[in-house]
Design a protein around this motif. Structure first.
Motif, PDB file in Angstrom:
ATOM      1  N   VAL A   1      10.216   8.389  10.719  1.00 29.48           N
ATOM      2  CA  VAL A   1       9.166   7.362  10.723  1.00 29.48           C
ATOM      3  C   VAL A   1       9.507   6.360  11.828  1.00 29.48           C
ATOM      4  O   VAL A   1      10.574   6.441  12.442  1.00 29.48           O
ATOM      5  CB  VAL A   1       9.090   6.628   9.362  1.00 29.48           C
ATOM      6  CG1 VAL A   1       8.724   7.583   8.247  1.00 29.48           C
ATOM      7  CG2 VAL A   1      10.397   5.907   9.061  1.00 29.48           C
TER       8      VAL A   1
ATOM      9  N   SER B   1       4.765   0.525  -1.844  1.00 26.85           N
ATOM     10  CA  SER B   1       5.608   1.721  -1.775  1.00 26.85           C
ATOM     11  C   SER B   1       6.803   1.434  -0.878  1.00 26.85           C
ATOM     12  O   SER B   1       6.877   0.375  -0.243  1.00 26.85           O
ATOM     13  CB  SER B   1       4.796   2.904  -1.241  1.00 26.85           C
ATOM     14  OG  SER B   1       4.334   2.607   0.064  1.00 26.85           O
TER      15      SER B   1
ATOM     16  N   ASP C   1       9.592   2.239   4.375  1.00 29.83           N
ATOM     17  CA  ASP C   1      10.210   3.370   5.090  1.00 29.83           C
ATOM     18  C   ASP C   1      10.866   2.956   6.392  1.00 29.83           C
ATOM     19  O   ASP C   1      11.843   3.568   6.820  1.00 29.83           O
ATOM     20  CB  ASP C   1       9.194   4.496   5.294  1.00 29.83           C
ATOM     21  CG  ASP C   1       7.836   3.993   5.749  1.00 29.83           C
ATOM     22  OD1 ASP C   1       7.815   3.057   6.571  1.00 29.83           O
ATOM     23  OD2 ASP C   1       6.810   4.526   5.280  1.00 29.83           O
TER      24      ASP C   1
ATOM     25  N   GLY D   1       0.802  -1.223   0.000  1.00 29.90           N
ATOM     26  CA  GLY D   1       0.000   0.000   0.000  1.00 29.90           C
ATOM     27  C   GLY D   1       0.834   1.271   0.000  1.00 29.90           C
ATOM     28  O   GLY D   1       2.071   1.245   0.007  1.00 29.90           O
ATOM     29  N   SER D   2       0.118   2.393  -0.027  1.00 30.79           N
ATOM     30  CA  SER D   2       0.769   3.696  -0.149  1.00 30.79           C
ATOM     31  C   SER D   2      -0.230   4.765   0.260  1.00 30.79           C
ATOM     32  O   SER D   2      -1.432   4.511   0.359  1.00 30.79           O
ATOM     33  CB  SER D   2       1.190   3.887  -1.608  1.00 30.79           C
ATOM     34  OG  SER D   2       1.376   5.240  -1.894  1.00 30.79           O
ATOM     35  N   ARG D   3       0.279   5.945   0.492  1.00 25.92           N
ATOM     36  CA  ARG D   3      -0.653   7.045   0.733  1.00 25.92           C
ATOM     37  C   ARG D   3      -1.351   7.443  -0.565  1.00 25.92           C
ATOM     38  O   ARG D   3      -2.345   8.148  -0.554  1.00 25.92           O
ATOM     39  CB  ARG D   3       0.069   8.231   1.355  1.00 25.92           C
ATOM     40  CG  ARG D   3       0.992   8.951   0.411  1.00 25.92           C
ATOM     41  CD  ARG D   3       1.487  10.225   1.037  1.00 25.92           C
ATOM     42  NE  ARG D   3       2.255   9.947   2.250  1.00 25.92           N
ATOM     43  CZ  ARG D   3       2.641  10.894   3.093  1.00 25.92           C
ATOM     44  NH1 ARG D   3       2.321  12.142   2.857  1.00 25.92           N
ATOM     45  NH2 ARG D   3       3.335  10.589   4.154  1.00 25.92           N
ATOM     46  N   TYR D   4      -0.783   6.980  -1.707  1.00 23.71           N
ATOM     47  CA  TYR D   4      -1.401   7.274  -3.001  1.00 23.71           C
ATOM     48  C   TYR D   4      -2.307   6.095  -3.375  1.00 23.71           C
ATOM     49  O   TYR D   4      -1.841   4.946  -3.421  1.00 23.71           O
ATOM     50  CB  TYR D   4      -0.332   7.488  -4.066  1.00 23.71           C
ATOM     51  CG  TYR D   4       0.647   8.561  -3.660  1.00 23.71           C
ATOM     52  CD1 TYR D   4       0.257   9.889  -3.605  1.00 23.71           C
ATOM     53  CD2 TYR D   4       1.946   8.230  -3.292  1.00 23.71           C
ATOM     54  CE1 TYR D   4       1.152  10.874  -3.198  1.00 23.71           C
ATOM     55  CE2 TYR D   4       2.844   9.196  -2.886  1.00 23.71           C
ATOM     56  CZ  TYR D   4       2.440  10.522  -2.834  1.00 23.71           C
ATOM     57  OH  TYR D   4       3.309  11.488  -2.419  1.00 23.71           O
ATOM     58  N   LYS D   5      -3.551   6.373  -3.680  1.00 25.30           N
ATOM     59  CA  LYS D   5      -4.553   5.309  -3.835  1.00 25.30           C
ATOM     60  C   LYS D   5      -4.194   4.270  -4.882  1.00 25.30           C
ATOM     61  O   LYS D   5      -4.458   3.086  -4.723  1.00 25.30           O
ATOM     62  CB  LYS D   5      -5.912   5.931  -4.197  1.00 25.30           C
ATOM     63  CG  LYS D   5      -6.662   6.499  -3.020  1.00 25.30           C
ATOM     64  CD  LYS D   5      -8.016   7.018  -3.454  1.00 25.30           C
ATOM     65  CE  LYS D   5      -8.731   7.697  -2.283  1.00 25.30           C
ATOM     66  NZ  LYS D   5      -9.970   8.356  -2.729  1.00 25.30           N
TER      67      LYS D   5
END
Lengths: 297, 270
Positions: free
Chosen positions: A232, A219, A222, A210-214
């Protein structure tokens, strides 16, 4: 557990089943076989963005191949037989058929119920001049090409393989981590039935789901990026300057386990501060390769 | 293993279609010897010509003695193994679908006539029409393998549809006549008119080059990779394939242009 004074984290790699096939590509010289193998397994690091995960399992001497010429053994993995067939037909059609002097054979015991059709799909390139030969229960297609003939076996058997075996090398610097990763991939190459599909067998951009971008399915991981330490929730111990991941796909779980064991032992060198593994809390895959258990065997 | 020993002296043909592992498995010695065979125009029990011991429960049948007058051994068999120590008559393994026949001797005409599967290995010579179509039939051999270490007669593989025939020695005339598909290998000297009327399929000659009909066209000289698969497999099955044949080049001729013209004649060059 420590190996060569390098601490091994008590964690596990989470692997999952994928459909796998083994291709034997031969050519007039080892060089052309290698070229065909490298081309056919290009852009095949991860099914996150590629049609298959693929790599050269090993080079084959002339007395190990069906036609007595030098060759390479390739492993290819995909999520289903249909997607694997599509990927292999495309890759053999574009990268092996086109490569001088090559031929391509199924490298697993033939089980027709679990087979995919490769030569049988590529034969149409022959435009009516293709020949079929049935020998000892196996069908081969002969396609006329400009340097003679391309021979490709009709059916390639598949097995339920294991993909996503992995471990992380936590080094004090990029140099020490990379040297350890190179040693690990060298050790893994000696294990039959596995590939490390990423460039040179090493991943520098480990990912999280997943990612903060839909639209993005994966991703950057981190927690293992040294440059994000303090920004983080980092998983890196003090002193770690670089991390490399080794991803292993194999025809069976025992092969992935053996490769993990060999790779981790080879990676435990001076300058390596720890070995870890990637998992998703046990929710993604049914195969859990526990580092402590593997290394105590 | 069931062992049958031939003790007949007749010069009249004996038609013994009962001699298959499928038929003999599970039968007692008395039942085996009571199996009907055709002697000329009269049906007689198998025991008139053979002694028997053992049983064929494991699918193994061994035949000993000179059975040159015994026809149809292994005809229609689907499994198991027949080993003959001696000569056999016509129609050995005719229409067989599976299993293996070894003949340590020579065989008559129609070895593997219209066979569908399995393997026949004649370690001596064979007669005419090995793997051929019976008269009036559209297609000959439709699968399987015939290996003949010695010579073979005329019309080897006539109208064969699929399968593999390899002749270690010379052949008579018309090898591969009317070939529909499949492969015929000749390691000795072939007779005249090889591949006459062939549609598809492969005729490979590893001995002296045949005098081809004018309806075959030279296409190229090359190294066909698929032949290495065949030659290595033939060797694995026990046919004598000299190392030199795995090298060299092959002249390829396309034909027969009076037929479909998609067949090929390959002639080995040192």
């Amino acid at each position: 557990v420590n190996v060569n004074a390098v601490p091994i984290e008590d964690t596990f790699a989470e692997a999952f089943p994928m459909t796998a096939a083994r291709l034997v590509v031969t050519a007039a010289t080892p060089g052309w076989a290698r070229t065909a193998g490298q081309t056919a397994t290009g852009y095949a690091s991860s099914v996150i963005g590629c049609d298959a995960e693929a790599g050269i399992e090993r080079e084959l001497s002339a007395d190990e191949t069906p036609d007595g010429r030098p060759g390479v053994s390739l492993l290819m993995f995909a999520f289903s037989r249909d997607s694997l067939q599509k990927a292999i037909v495309n890759r053999v059609g574009q990268c092996v058929l086109t490569c001088p002097t090559t031929a391509c054979y199924n490298g697993l015991p033939l089980v027709k119920e679990r087979a995919i059709r490769v030569g049988g799909n590529l034969r149409f390139f022959g435009d009516g001049w293709q020949f079929s030969k049935l020998l000892d229960g196996r069908r081969y297609w002969r396609l006329p090409v400009m340097d003679g003939e391309f021979v490709c076996e009709d059916l390639f058997s598949t097995v339920k393989g294991v993909a996503g075996g992995n471990f992380l090398i936590l080094g004090s610097s990029q140099e020490t981590a990379l040297a350890a990763a190179e040693a690990a991939t060298l050790a893994i190459r000696a294990v039959p039935g596995v590939i490390a599909p990423f460039p040179g067998g090493v991943v520098r951009s480990g990912s999280k789901v997943g990612s903060r971008y839909k639209k993005l399915r994966a991703s950057t991981n981190d927690a293992y990026c040294p440059g994000l330490r303090g920004l983080v929730k980092s998983a890196l111990p003090e002193g770690v300057g670089a991390v490399y991941e080794i991803v292993i796909d194999g025809l069976e779980l025992s092969a992935v386990e053996a490769a993990t064991r060999a790779g981790v032992r080879a990676a435990c060198r001076p300058g390596v501060l720890g070995i870890s593994a990637g998992n998703y809390g046990g929710k993604l895959g049914p195969f859990h390769l526990r580092l402590h258990q593997l290394l105590s065997e | 293993m069931l062992r049958l020993t031939y003790h007949g002296t007749t010069t009249i043909p004996v038609e013994a279609e009962c001699l298959t592992p499928d038929n003999l498995a599970g039968k007692s010695i008395a039942d085996v010897l009571a199996q009907p065979v055709q002697h000329g125009n009269a049906p007689v029990p198998l025991g008139e010509f053979f002694n028997a011991d053992g049983d064929a429960g494991d699918g193994e049948v061994t035949v000993e003695g000179d059975c040159s007058r015994v026809k149809w051994i292994g005809a229609g068999m689907t499994r198991g193994r027949i080993t003959v120590h001696g000569n056999v008559g016509m129609h050995l393994g005719s229409e067989m679908r599976g299993g293996v026949i070894h003949v340590h001797g020579s065989a008559g005409d129609w070895v593997g006539g219209e066979m569908r599967g399995g393997r026949i290995h004649v370690h001596g010579d064979a007669g005419h029409l090995a793997g051929a179509a019976y008269r009036g039939s559209r297609a000959g051999m439709r699968g399987g393998v015939i290996l003949i270490d010695g010579r073979a007669g005329n019309e080897v593989g006539a109208s064969m549809r699929r399968g593999l025939i390899a002749i270690g020695g010379d052949t008579g005339d018309f090898p591969g006549v009317g070939l529909i598909a499949g492969s015929v290998f000749v390691f000795g000297t072939p007779g005249v008119r090889a591949g006459a009327g062939m549609k598809r399929g492969t005729l490979a000659f590893l001995g002296p080059a045949p005098a081809l009909l004018p309806t075959f066209r030279y296409t190229c000289t090359y190294r066909p990779v698929f032949l290495a698969l065949y030659l290595r497999q033939l060797r694995a099955w026990g046919l004598r394939v000299e190392e030199r044949f795995l090298g060299g080049t092959w002249k390829r001729y396309g034909g027969d242009l009076v037929g479909l013209g998609k067949g090929e004649v390959l002639v080995w060059q040192p």
